[in-house]
Design a protein around this motif. Structure first.
Motif, PDB file in Angstrom:
ATOM      1  N   PHE A   1     -29.372  -4.251  52.146  1.00  0.00           N
ATOM      2  CA  PHE A   1     -29.307  -3.791  53.532  1.00  0.00           C
ATOM      3  C   PHE A   1     -29.855  -4.873  54.458  1.00  0.00           C
ATOM      4  CE2 PHE A   1     -31.172  -1.623  57.203  1.00  0.00           C
ATOM      5  CZ  PHE A   1     -30.093  -0.872  57.657  1.00  0.00           C
ATOM      6  N   CYS A   2     -31.010  -5.413  54.096  1.00  0.00           N
ATOM      7  CA  CYS A   2     -31.621  -6.458  54.922  1.00  0.00           C
ATOM      8  C   CYS A   2     -30.721  -7.680  55.009  1.00  0.00           C
ATOM      9  CB  CYS A   2     -32.992  -6.835  54.355  1.00  0.00           C
ATOM     10  SG  CYS A   2     -34.228  -5.544  54.506  1.00  0.00           S
ATOM     11  N   ALA A   3     -30.143  -8.076  53.882  1.00  0.00           N
ATOM     12  CA  ALA A   3     -29.273  -9.260  53.874  1.00  0.00           C
ATOM     13  C   ALA A   3     -28.046  -9.049  54.751  1.00  0.00           C
ATOM     14  CB  ALA A   3     -28.858  -9.589  52.443  1.00  0.00           C
ATOM     15  N   LEU A   4     -27.510  -7.847  54.764  1.00  0.00           N
ATOM     16  CA  LEU A   4     -26.313  -7.580  55.569  1.00  0.00           C
ATOM     17  C   LEU A   4     -26.623  -7.450  57.060  1.00  0.00           C
ATOM     18  CD1 LEU A   4     -24.508  -5.080  53.182  1.00  0.00           C
ATOM     19  CD2 LEU A   4     -23.779  -7.404  53.750  1.00  0.00           C
ATOM     20  N   VAL A   5     -27.811  -6.992  57.382  1.00  0.00           N
ATOM     21  CA  VAL A   5     -28.188  -6.787  58.785  1.00  0.00           C
ATOM     22  C   VAL A   5     -28.728  -8.070  59.418  1.00  0.00           C
ATOM     23  CG1 VAL A   5     -29.842  -5.570  60.270  1.00  0.00           C
ATOM     24  CG2 VAL A   5     -28.581  -4.312  58.535  1.00  0.00           C
ATOM     25  N   ASP A   6     -29.403  -8.893  58.627  1.00  0.00           N
ATOM     26  CA  ASP A   6     -30.021 -10.119  59.132  1.00  0.00           C
ATOM     27  C   ASP A   6     -28.948 -11.137  59.488  1.00  0.00           C
ATOM     28  OD1 ASP A   6     -31.462 -12.424  59.656  1.00  0.00           O
ATOM     29  OD2 ASP A   6     -32.643 -12.327  57.815  1.00  0.00           O
TER      30      ASP A   6
ATOM     31  N   CYS B   1     -36.274  -4.894  61.545  1.00  0.00           N
ATOM     32  CA  CYS B   1     -36.485  -3.956  62.664  1.00  0.00           C
ATOM     33  C   CYS B   1     -36.027  -4.611  63.969  1.00  0.00           C
ATOM     34  CB  CYS B   1     -37.960  -3.565  62.766  1.00  0.00           C
ATOM     35  SG  CYS B   1     -38.576  -2.581  61.384  1.00  0.00           S
ATOM     36  N   ALA B   2     -36.439  -5.854  64.171  1.00  0.00           N
ATOM     37  CA  ALA B   2     -36.059  -6.572  65.393  1.00  0.00           C
ATOM     38  C   ALA B   2     -34.550  -6.765  65.481  1.00  0.00           C
ATOM     39  CB  ALA B   2     -36.774  -7.922  65.447  1.00  0.00           C
ATOM     40  N   ALA B   3     -33.912  -7.086  64.359  1.00  0.00           N
ATOM     41  CA  ALA B   3     -32.459  -7.299  64.353  1.00  0.00           C
ATOM     42  C   ALA B   3     -31.705  -6.035  64.754  1.00  0.00           C
ATOM     43  CB  ALA B   3     -31.995  -7.759  62.976  1.00  0.00           C
ATOM     44  N   LEU B   4     -32.312  -4.888  64.486  1.00  0.00           N
ATOM     45  CA  LEU B   4     -31.678  -3.613  64.828  1.00  0.00           C
ATOM     46  C   LEU B   4     -32.217  -3.022  66.131  1.00  0.00           C
ATOM     47  CD1 LEU B   4     -31.602  -2.048  61.258  1.00  0.00           C
ATOM     48  CD2 LEU B   4     -29.626  -2.778  62.614  1.00  0.00           C
ATOM     49  N   GLY B   5     -33.115  -3.747  66.792  1.00  0.00           N
ATOM     50  CA  GLY B   5     -33.681  -3.273  68.051  1.00  0.00           C
ATOM     51  C   GLY B   5     -34.644  -2.116  67.872  1.00  0.00           C
TER      52      GLY B   5
END
Length: 96
Positions: A22-27, A63-67
């Motif tokens: 999840f982190c890898a896909l969102v970052d 968290c920051a990447a998703l606002g």
């Protein structure tokens, strides 16, 4: 990370690897190896469903990447990723 790692984790119920995926896909600064960028979008959607009740805290950068505020959970991140689906899909299609 490879897409296969994520799909195996989803099949096996490996929460730790699902979180990393999840982190890898969102970052925006990370990449996931896949033969088709569309499969990355599918994987993110599947991860959102699998992590929708996960109360573990996400890393601050995600968290920051998703606002979202620091300390947000993967459940909150999954909901935010669904809201941001179009933006995240564009990013995944461009980098995949």
């Amino acid at each position: 990370m490879k897409l296969r790692d994520i799909t195996d984790a989803l099949t096996d119920g490996d929460t730790s690897t699902m979180r990393r995926g999840f982190c890898a896909l969102v970052d925006q600064h990370d990449t996931v190896e896949a033969t088709s960028p569309g499969m990355l979008v599918v994987a993110l959607n599947r991860l959102c469903v699998s992590l929708k009740d996960d109360q573990a805290e996400m890393p601050a950068g995600i968290c920051a990447a998703l606002g979202l505020p620091c300390g947000s959970t993967y459940a909150q991140g999954s909901a935010a990723a669904k809201r941001e689906a179009a933006r995240l899909a564009r990013h995944l299609m461009a980098t995949g």
